[in-house]
Design a protein around this motif. Structure first.
Motif, PDB file in Angstrom:
ATOM      1  N   GLN A  82       0.750  -1.307   0.195  1.00 65.84           N
ATOM      2  CA  GLN A  82      -0.090   0.018   0.040  1.00 65.84           C
ATOM      3  C   GLN A  82       0.989   1.305  -0.189  1.00 65.84           C
ATOM      4  OE1 GLN A  82      -3.566   0.016   2.548  1.00 65.84           O
ATOM      5  NE2 GLN A  82      -2.602  -2.342   3.220  1.00 65.84           N
ATOM      6  N   TYR A  83       1.983   1.242   0.917  1.00 67.44           N
ATOM      7  CA  TYR A  83       2.707   2.513   0.968  1.00 67.44           C
ATOM      8  C   TYR A  83       3.547   2.597  -0.351  1.00 67.44           C
ATOM      9  CZ  TYR A  83       1.627   4.297   5.601  1.00 67.44           C
ATOM     10  OH  TYR A  83       1.189   4.805   6.609  1.00 67.44           O
ATOM     11  N   THR A 116       0.577  10.654   5.471  1.00 69.10           N
ATOM     12  CA  THR A 116       0.255  10.048   4.357  1.00 69.10           C
ATOM     13  C   THR A 116      -1.066  10.583   3.851  1.00 69.10           C
ATOM     14  OG1 THR A 116       1.030   8.125   5.335  1.00 69.10           O
ATOM     15  CG2 THR A 116      -0.527   7.767   3.400  1.00 69.10           C
ATOM     16  N   SER A 123      -6.146  -2.503   0.754  1.00 71.17           N
ATOM     17  CA  SER A 123      -6.484  -1.819   1.590  1.00 71.17           C
ATOM     18  C   SER A 123      -7.698  -2.267   2.439  1.00 71.17           C
ATOM     19  CB  SER A 123      -6.482  -0.292   1.270  1.00 71.17           C
ATOM     20  OG  SER A 123      -7.186   0.360   2.318  1.00 71.17           O
TER      21      SER A 123
END
Length: 233
Positions: free
Chosen positions: A28-29, A115, A168
């Protein structure tokens, strides 16, 4: 099927769940970092579809123009921090329960803030606030902005953003089941709930009954609320 899979993961123990969460989080990051870099690159190179200059008022919490927008922002904030308290709910299972959970909660809060703000600013600079095309004001993009910009932003690699969105959803579901199952386990021990909730799997040492019950309750709640209205959730 999904709930059953997540239940099996919980039964297999915390270590497997930890590894899976680390992998999911890393993907995800990575996707978000690629998105921010690509969006800003196109903005500064002049190839963004609707380039919008950065405005410091974007970071001003008192710059809202309507209470409706303010209310939506509060609800969004609740969504942003959904699941961050998992590290606190599982504090007794950590290697250093007196130190690590507190630091993890603090770091998570800061990381999530950076984020979400970073991704939002990059999206606004790249797509703008217009109501046409990939603009953030276009209602057609409200459900999934990444789907609308993936091809123009990353070309043939746009599918990577979609994988991040799916992952996610998976990881959010897991972090929702874990603290609720752990909480009902404690309530079962202290007799706030029937003693059945304090049952721990003899092999995997996890709250198996609580995990099953909370998974079923979450499914019933989600399906029921969705049948009534999509806007409720």
């Amino acid at each position: 099927i999904f709930i059953a899979a997540m239940t099996w993961i919980s039964w297999r123990g915390v270590e497997i769940g930890e590894r899976i969460q680390n992998i999911l989080l890393g993907i995800q990051y990575l996707a978000l970092a690629i998105f921010v870099i690509a969006a800003l690159w196109q903005f500064f190179s002049g190839s963004a579809p609707h380039p919008t200059e950065f405005d410091w008022n974007w970071l001003n919490p008192f710059a809202f123009t309507s209470w409706t927008g303010f209310t939506q922002a509060v609800l969004l904030a609740l969504f942003i921090y959904w699941g961050w308290d998992t590290c606190l709910a599982l504090n007794e299972e950590t290697k250093d329960p007196k130190r690590i959970p507190g630091r993890a909660a603090l770091l998570t809060t800061v990381i999530l803030l950076v984020t979400y703000v970073g991704v939002t600013i990059a999206a606004m600079m790249y797509a703008g606030l217009g109501e046409e095309g990939v603009g953030l004001g276009n209602e057609a993009n409200a459900d999934d902005f990444f789907l609308a910009v993936k091809d123009g932003l990353l070309g043939p690699f746009g599918w990577f953003l979609m994988i991040a969105v799916l992952i996610s959803a998976v990881s959010s579901t897991q972090t929702t089941i874990l603290p609720t199952a752990r909480g009902t386990l404690s309530m079962g021990v202290y007799r706030a709930l029937p003693e059945r909730f304090k049952h721990v799997h003899p092999r995997y040492k996890t709250p198996s009954f609580s995990t099953l019950v909370m998974g079923i309750v979450a499914s019933v709640y989600y399906i029921g609320m969705t049948l009534i209205s999509d806007n409720i959730l």
